[in-house]
Design an enzyme around this catalytic site. Structure first.
Site, PDB file in Angstrom:
ATOM      1  N   LYS A  44       0.829  -1.218   0.000  1.00 38.58           N
ATOM      2  CA  LYS A  44       0.000   0.000   0.000  1.00 38.58           C
ATOM      3  C   LYS A  44       0.864   1.269   0.000  1.00 38.58           C
ATOM      4  O   LYS A  44       0.366   2.374   0.142  1.00 38.58           O
ATOM      5  CB  LYS A  44      -0.910   0.038   1.236  1.00 38.58           C
ATOM      6  CG  LYS A  44      -2.001  -0.987   1.266  1.00 38.58           C
ATOM      7  CD  LYS A  44      -3.131  -0.629   2.230  1.00 38.58           C
ATOM      8  CE  LYS A  44      -2.719  -0.540   3.656  1.00 38.58           C
ATOM      9  NZ  LYS A  44      -3.867  -0.332   4.568  1.00 38.58           N
ATOM     10  N   LYS A  46       2.673   2.281   2.346  1.00 35.76           N
ATOM     11  CA  LYS A  46       2.526   2.889   3.671  1.00 35.76           C
ATOM     12  C   LYS A  46       3.566   2.268   4.582  1.00 35.76           C
ATOM     13  O   LYS A  46       3.838   1.076   4.504  1.00 35.76           O
ATOM     14  CB  LYS A  46       1.135   2.562   4.243  1.00 35.76           C
ATOM     15  CG  LYS A  46       0.073   3.608   3.993  1.00 35.76           C
ATOM     16  CD  LYS A  46      -1.147   3.339   4.902  1.00 35.76           C
ATOM     17  CE  LYS A  46      -2.004   4.571   5.011  1.00 35.76           C
ATOM     18  NZ  LYS A  46      -3.126   4.424   5.933  1.00 35.76           N
TER      19      LYS A  46
HETATM   20  N1  C2G Z   1     -10.496   7.101   8.864  1.00 34.30           N
HETATM   21  C1  C2G Z   1     -11.503   8.026   9.144  1.00 34.30           C
HETATM   22  N2  C2G Z   1     -11.173   9.292   9.474  1.00 34.30           N
HETATM   23  C2  C2G Z   1      -9.875   9.675   9.540  1.00 34.30           C
HETATM   24  C3  C2G Z   1      -8.853   8.741   9.261  1.00 34.30           C
HETATM   25  C4  C2G Z   1      -9.184   7.449   8.927  1.00 34.30           C
HETATM   26  O1  C2G Z   1     -12.709   7.688   9.102  1.00 34.30           O
HETATM   27  N3  C2G Z   1      -9.586  10.963   9.883  1.00 34.30           N
HETATM   28  C5  C2G Z   1     -10.893   5.737   8.493  1.00 34.30           C
HETATM   29  C6  C2G Z   1     -10.454   5.368   7.086  1.00 34.30           C
HETATM   30  O2  C2G Z   1     -11.388   5.865   6.137  1.00 34.30           O
HETATM   31  C7  C2G Z   1     -10.441   3.841   7.155  1.00 34.30           C
HETATM   32  C8  C2G Z   1     -10.048   3.569   8.623  1.00 34.30           C
HETATM   33  O3  C2G Z   1     -10.255   4.807   9.346  1.00 34.30           O
HETATM   34  O4  C2G Z   1     -11.760   3.333   6.918  1.00 34.30           O
HETATM   35  C9  C2G Z   1      -8.605   3.135   8.774  1.00 34.30           C
HETATM   36  O5  C2G Z   1      -7.785   4.156   8.213  1.00 34.30           O
HETATM   37  P1  C2G Z   1      -6.339   3.716   7.653  1.00 34.30           P
HETATM   38  O6  C2G Z   1      -5.621   2.934   8.689  1.00 34.30           O
HETATM   39  O7  C2G Z   1      -5.707   4.919   7.035  1.00 34.30           O
HETATM   40  O8  C2G Z   1      -6.785   2.692   6.492  1.00 34.30           O
HETATM   41  P2  C2G Z   1      -6.158   2.552   5.023  1.00 34.30           P
HETATM   42  O9  C2G Z   1      -4.687   2.658   5.076  1.00 34.30           O
HETATM   43  O10 C2G Z   1      -6.946   3.457   4.154  1.00 34.30           O
HETATM   44  O11 C2G Z   1      -6.437   0.998   4.700  1.00 34.30           O
HETATM   45  O12 C2G Z   1      -8.141  -2.690   2.298  1.00 34.30           O
HETATM   46  C10 C2G Z   1      -8.410  -1.395   2.810  1.00 34.30           C
HETATM   47  C11 C2G Z   1      -7.167  -0.742   3.353  1.00 34.30           C
HETATM   48  O13 C2G Z   1      -6.485  -1.617   4.237  1.00 34.30           O
HETATM   49  C12 C2G Z   1      -7.562   0.544   4.077  1.00 34.30           C
END
Ligand code: C2G
Length: 129
Positions: A44, A46
């Site tokens: 990803k 990340k």
């Molecule tokens: N999130 C949110 N508000 C934020 C930050 C994050 O609602 N200010 C939500 C994201 O939309 C996501 C969840 O928290 O639904 C987890 O965020 P991340 O860890 O950044 O997830 P991500 O890296 O986008 O991974 O297969 C899907 C991926 O693994 C998603």
């Protein structure tokens, strides 16, 4: 027993994550989190500060979370939904549309993100202190 699943990295846990997990749990009775492994985070593009094991430990301590499973790749969601008898798949709306293929297997809901906070913002803000 309505079963919900969501996925993410959940690094440097913050209130945006908690708001998402709380709303996800409110959509059912049992919430599973597919937690991105360190290897999948590389895919990803990340890099998490905390290891998978420590991010898992933290998530398992949250009252809204009932089970944490590893997210190893992009292609496991259909199997996860089937194997875990999932009724609802939930993600933040930054992913809107990306997982609509799951609509054949369960309800797909995208929830508004919490504005003003993100793991990246935390890292950047800390760098500038
Ligand atoms: N999130 C949110 N508000 C934020 C930050 C994050 O609602 N200010 C939500 C994201 O939309 C996501 C969840 O928290 O639904 C987890 O965020 P991340 O860890 O950044 O997830 P991500 O890296 O986008 O991974 O297969 C899907 C991926 O693994 C998603």
């Amino acid at each position: 027993m309505k079963r919900v699943i969501t996925y993410g990295t959940f690094d440097l846990l913050h209130y945006g994550h908690i708001n998402l997990l709380r709303r996800a749990k409110e959509l059912g009775d049992y919430l599973i989190v597919g937690l991105s492994t360190d290897e999948f985070n590389t895919i990803k593009h990340k890099e998490a500060y905390h290891s998978y094991m420590n991010r898992k430990l933290i998530l398992e301590a949250i009252r809204y979370v009932d089970k944490v499973i590893p997210e190893n790749d992009w292609n496991q969601k259909i199997a996860d939904v089937k194997d875990n008898k999932i009724d609802v798949f939930v993600m933040g709306e930054d992913w809107k549309g990306h997982f609509d293929f799951l609509k054949d297997y369960c309800e797909v809901i995208y929830l508004p993100r919490t504005s003003g906070v993100s793991t990246t913002k935390i890292k950047n803000d800390l760098h500038s202190v």
